[in-house]
Design a protein around this motif. Structure first.
Motif, PDB file in Angstrom:
ATOM      1  N   ASN A 342      16.238  76.086  58.556  1.00 39.47           N
ATOM      2  CA  ASN A 342      16.823  76.435  57.263  1.00 39.47           C
ATOM      3  C   ASN A 342      17.221  75.203  56.464  1.00 39.47           C
ATOM      4  N   PHE A 343      17.731  74.187  57.164  1.00 40.64           N
ATOM      5  CA  PHE A 343      18.109  72.961  56.467  1.00 40.64           C
ATOM      6  C   PHE A 343      16.890  72.319  55.812  1.00 40.64           C
ATOM      7  N   LEU A 344      15.814  72.169  56.572  1.00 44.80           N
ATOM      8  CA  LEU A 344      14.605  71.567  56.022  1.00 44.80           C
ATOM      9  C   LEU A 344      13.995  72.454  54.948  1.00 44.80           C
ATOM     10  N   ASN A 345      13.967  73.745  55.199  1.00 40.21           N
ATOM     11  CA  ASN A 345      13.337  74.673  54.266  1.00 40.21           C
ATOM     12  C   ASN A 345      14.067  74.719  52.925  1.00 40.21           C
ATOM     13  N   CYS A 346      15.398  74.659  52.959  1.00 39.13           N
ATOM     14  CA  CYS A 346      16.191  74.797  51.737  1.00 39.13           C
ATOM     15  C   CYS A 346      16.443  73.468  51.030  1.00 39.13           C
ATOM     16  N   PHE A 347      16.531  72.365  51.777  1.00 38.45           N
ATOM     17  CA  PHE A 347      16.966  71.112  51.173  1.00 38.45           C
ATOM     18  C   PHE A 347      15.890  70.033  51.098  1.00 38.45           C
ATOM     19  N   ALA A 348      14.751  70.226  51.789  1.00 38.96           N
ATOM     20  CA  ALA A 348      13.721  69.179  51.790  1.00 38.96           C
ATOM     21  C   ALA A 348      13.231  68.887  50.386  1.00 38.96           C
ATOM     22  N   SER A 349      13.005  69.936  49.582  1.00 40.97           N
ATOM     23  CA  SER A 349      12.509  69.720  48.216  1.00 40.97           C
ATOM     24  C   SER A 349      13.533  68.965  47.372  1.00 40.97           C
ATOM     25  N   LEU A 350      14.826  69.248  47.588  1.00 45.27           N
ATOM     26  CA  LEU A 350      15.866  68.548  46.815  1.00 45.27           C
ATOM     27  C   LEU A 350      15.933  67.072  47.199  1.00 45.27           C
ATOM     28  N   PHE A 351      15.815  66.769  48.503  1.00 48.81           N
ATOM     29  CA  PHE A 351      15.793  65.368  48.927  1.00 48.81           C
ATOM     30  C   PHE A 351      14.563  64.651  48.364  1.00 48.81           C
ATOM     31  N   TYR A 352      13.436  65.327  48.349  1.00 45.18           N
ATOM     32  CA  TYR A 352      12.200  64.725  47.833  1.00 45.18           C
ATOM     33  C   TYR A 352      12.331  64.408  46.339  1.00 45.18           C
ATOM     34  N   ILE A 353      12.900  65.366  45.597  1.00 42.58           N
ATOM     35  CA  ILE A 353      13.084  65.140  44.153  1.00 42.58           C
ATOM     36  C   ILE A 353      14.082  64.009  43.911  1.00 42.58           C
ATOM     37  N   ALA A 354      15.167  63.970  44.695  1.00 42.25           N
ATOM     38  CA  ALA A 354      16.236  62.989  44.461  1.00 42.25           C
ATOM     39  C   ALA A 354      15.823  61.573  44.839  1.00 42.25           C
ATOM     40  N   PHE A 355      15.138  61.409  45.989  1.00 38.10           N
ATOM     41  CA  PHE A 355      14.931  60.065  46.521  1.00 38.10           C
ATOM     42  C   PHE A 355      13.483  59.582  46.494  1.00 38.10           C
ATOM     43  N   VAL A 356      12.537  60.475  46.205  1.00 35.25           N
ATOM     44  CA  VAL A 356      11.141  60.053  46.062  1.00 35.25           C
ATOM     45  C   VAL A 356      10.726  60.096  44.602  1.00 35.25           C
TER      46      VAL A 356
END
Length: 594
Positions: A342-356
């Motif tokens: 759930n952590f990866l599924n819900c937050f991976a896209s937000l981390f990608y947008i923020a830091f990549v």
């Protein structure tokens, strides 16, 4: 069923049904007689404890005894040769999987339930929940969830109050989110430490604070060869731990990794849709294409919810297959599997947008869409839809009962028929998971979208009432479970707060305000951000150590309780020594006479 209930009412006017065991329609008489004898054989003679135990506690004891009925010499269930048994097998679980027993559930106490509803949710008002009354009716585990929900909602209010003017006055000025992120760091640490103290206060009052799980009974689904536990000396199933480890590392772990990979693959499809929608909007520039910009995020949020629920079923099957001995171990492994996905599924896209991608506007849009969409979906799926279905079923049952001739047990019969068709409450897992993800949205990225805390507060105020409604009117009454705290969820929230420190420090380091201080040397900026992050983590752990988990008055009461226990033990030992000394002269006198 009506005949049985009538017989009970006439034979014992004070009979109060606690638990219903629903059998299949074509169950053989010899099977019923065998099951009845096994249950009666488990029963112990004792005093009438109606005034000492609550109805919920009595139901828990019945559940415990039923779950610990295990096969001894039986090779099969009488009347069903295909339903094989072996020593140590849980009888109730075998009866359920064979379709002989349909379900086992506790009955509601309509009078006590009505009183609870009147003080809980029927009159909408901003007030504290009757946590002690909830505990008395549903048990400690559910009471702790509602206590945590209430506490977390009030803890979100400072974040919402600060975030609202921040949103209104300095929205596009991302330089200002340094202050908000700094407050976020302190807030996420302090609220969890203060909750520990409140939790200790409640569970001490309920008598479960010092509850030990070291000698927990094996869970009903645990199977193995019947043997003697070397610690307790009790007869119970034994299963080699190396077999369990092989199942975990050779099957469960690869499956979880495969699901994580699939989640990342779906995330990349979502970003392709974002690029497509943005390109379409730039080419046309019309109003409908500006609305279309939010469509990929909404679709992705719905897909995330579907994937989370499908994965939950797979995780439950795998964890059950791993054959954990204790219910606490089963829950810990299940929660770990589900939280990682759930952590990866819900937050991976937000981390990608923020830091990549480093696109703060897209991060704001995605965070808002994911948070609001998930909250709406959860309210519909968890409360509104089940409530609507239950209302329809209740109307059908009342019509059937009116068509029948009323007799002495009509009310009880109607209650059993109505409740047996209700949905089964599967525990607080999904409720805590929803709060965990909400805490992640607020603590990880709320400095970019300050309204996240405000939306969470609004959602939780309705969540309190909708959860109360589903507990009282939508689902069957769950069996109560004693608890000393919220268990592994405390560790999960604390882990999320540590990740939030790292995330917010990185967001601060990326802000134009901080970058302007180091226009040329990015290496110095990275080193300073890492140093600040380590310092804040150190401060976080110092705060966690400085704030005691138990209030001072609880510590004093526990110390007093330990002292009184030792004194009582000393007095008992002195009494035994005195009795032995009195016996010695008599024995020596007999020896002289001889």
């Amino acid at each position: 069923m009506k005949v049985t209930l009538s017989a009970l009412n006439t034979s014992e006017s004070s009979f109060t049904p606690l638990v219903v065991i629903e059998l299949a329609q074509d169950v053989k008489e010899e099977t019923k007689e065998w099951l009845k004898n096994r249950i009666i054989a488990k029963k112990k003679d004792g005093d009438n404890n109606d005034d000492f135990l609550t109805m919920a506690e009595c139901q828990f004891i019945i559940k415990h005894e039923l779950e610990n009925l295990r096969a001894k010499d039986e090779k099969m269930i009488p009347g069903y040769p295909q339903a094989k048994l072996y020593p140590g097998k849980s009888l109730l679980r075998r009866l359920l999987t064979s379709g002989i027993v349909i379900q086992v559930f506790p009955l509601h106490d309509n009078e006590a339930l009505k009183k609870l509803e009147d003080t809980w949710y029927t009159r909408f008002a901003l007030k504290y929940q009757p946590i002690d009354s909830i505990r008395g009716y549903f048990g400690e585990t559910i009471a702790l969830y509602f206590g945590f929900l209430e506490y977390f909602t009030f803890a979100l209010i400072p974040m919402a109050v600060i975030g609202l003017p921040y949103y209104l006055f300095v929205w596009e000025d991302y330089d200002k989110y340094v202050i908000f992120a700094s407050f976020n760091l302190i807030w996420s640490t302090v609220i969890l430490e203060v909750w520990k103290r409140g939790c200790a206060d409640m569970t001490y009052r309920w008598g479960t604070l010092l509850m030990k799980r070291k000698f927990e009974e094996p869970r009903p689904g645990f199977h193995g060869v019947l043997g003697i536990n070397p610690i307790t000396g009790k007869e119970e199933p034994l299963y080699p731990s190396y077999k369990r480890q092989l199942r975990i590392y050779l099957v469960s772990l690869p499956f979880v990794c495969l699901c994580l990979y699939f989640s990342l693959y779906v995330m990349m499809i979502y970003f392709d849709l974002e690029v497509w929608a943005l390109g379409l909007h730039e080419n046309s520039g019309s109003e409908w294409t500006s609305v279309l910009l939010y469509v990929p995020s909404i679709i992705y949020a719905i897909v995330i919810e579907i994937m989370n629920r499908l994965y939950r079923y797979a995780a439950e099957f795998l964890t059950s297959w791993e054959n954990h001995r204790l219910e606490s171990a089963y829950q810990n492994h299940l929660i770990l599997k589900v939280l990682v996905f759930n952590f990866l599924n819900c937050f991976a896209s937000l981390f990608y947008i923020a830091f990549v991608l480093k696109d703060m506007k897209l991060l704001r849009q995605s965070l808002a869409t994911l948070l609001i969409t998930s909250q709406i979906l959860n309210q519909i799926v968890e409360s509104l839809l089940p409530y609507w279905l239950q209302r329809k079923h209740g109307v059908r049952v009342k019509r059937k009962m009116q068509a029948l001739k009323a007799d002495i047990d009509a009310t009880l019969h109607e209650q059993v028929i109505l409740e047996k068709e209700m949905g089964t409450y599967l525990g607080t897992f999904d409720d805590y998971l929803e709060l965990f993800l909400q805490f992640g949205y607020v603590s990880l990225f709320s400095c970019v979208y300050p309204l996240a805390a405000a939306f969470a507060v609004l959602n939780n105020f309705t969540e309190v009432n909708s959860d109360a409604l589903k507990m009282c009117r939508v689902f069957k009454r769950p069996f109560s479970e004693p608890s000393a705290n919220i268990g592994v969820w405390q560790l999960a929230f604390e882990t999320m707060s540590v990740i939030s420190v790292v995330t917010n420090c990185a967001l601060i380091g990326m802000s134009p305000q901080v970058n302007a201080i180091f226009p040329e040397s990015k290496a110095d900026l990275i080193l300073i951000v890492v140093a600040v992050e380590h310092a804040l983590l150190a401060l976080k752990f110092i705060l966690a150590f400085a704030i005691p988990d138990k209030p001072r008055h609880i510590q004093m009461k526990l110390a007093r309780l330990e002292f009184e226990s030792l004194e009582a033990l000393k007095q008992q030992q002195m009494k035994l020594v005195t009795e032995n000394l009195k016996e010695e002269p008599k024995e020596s006198g007999k020896e002289k006479a001889t």
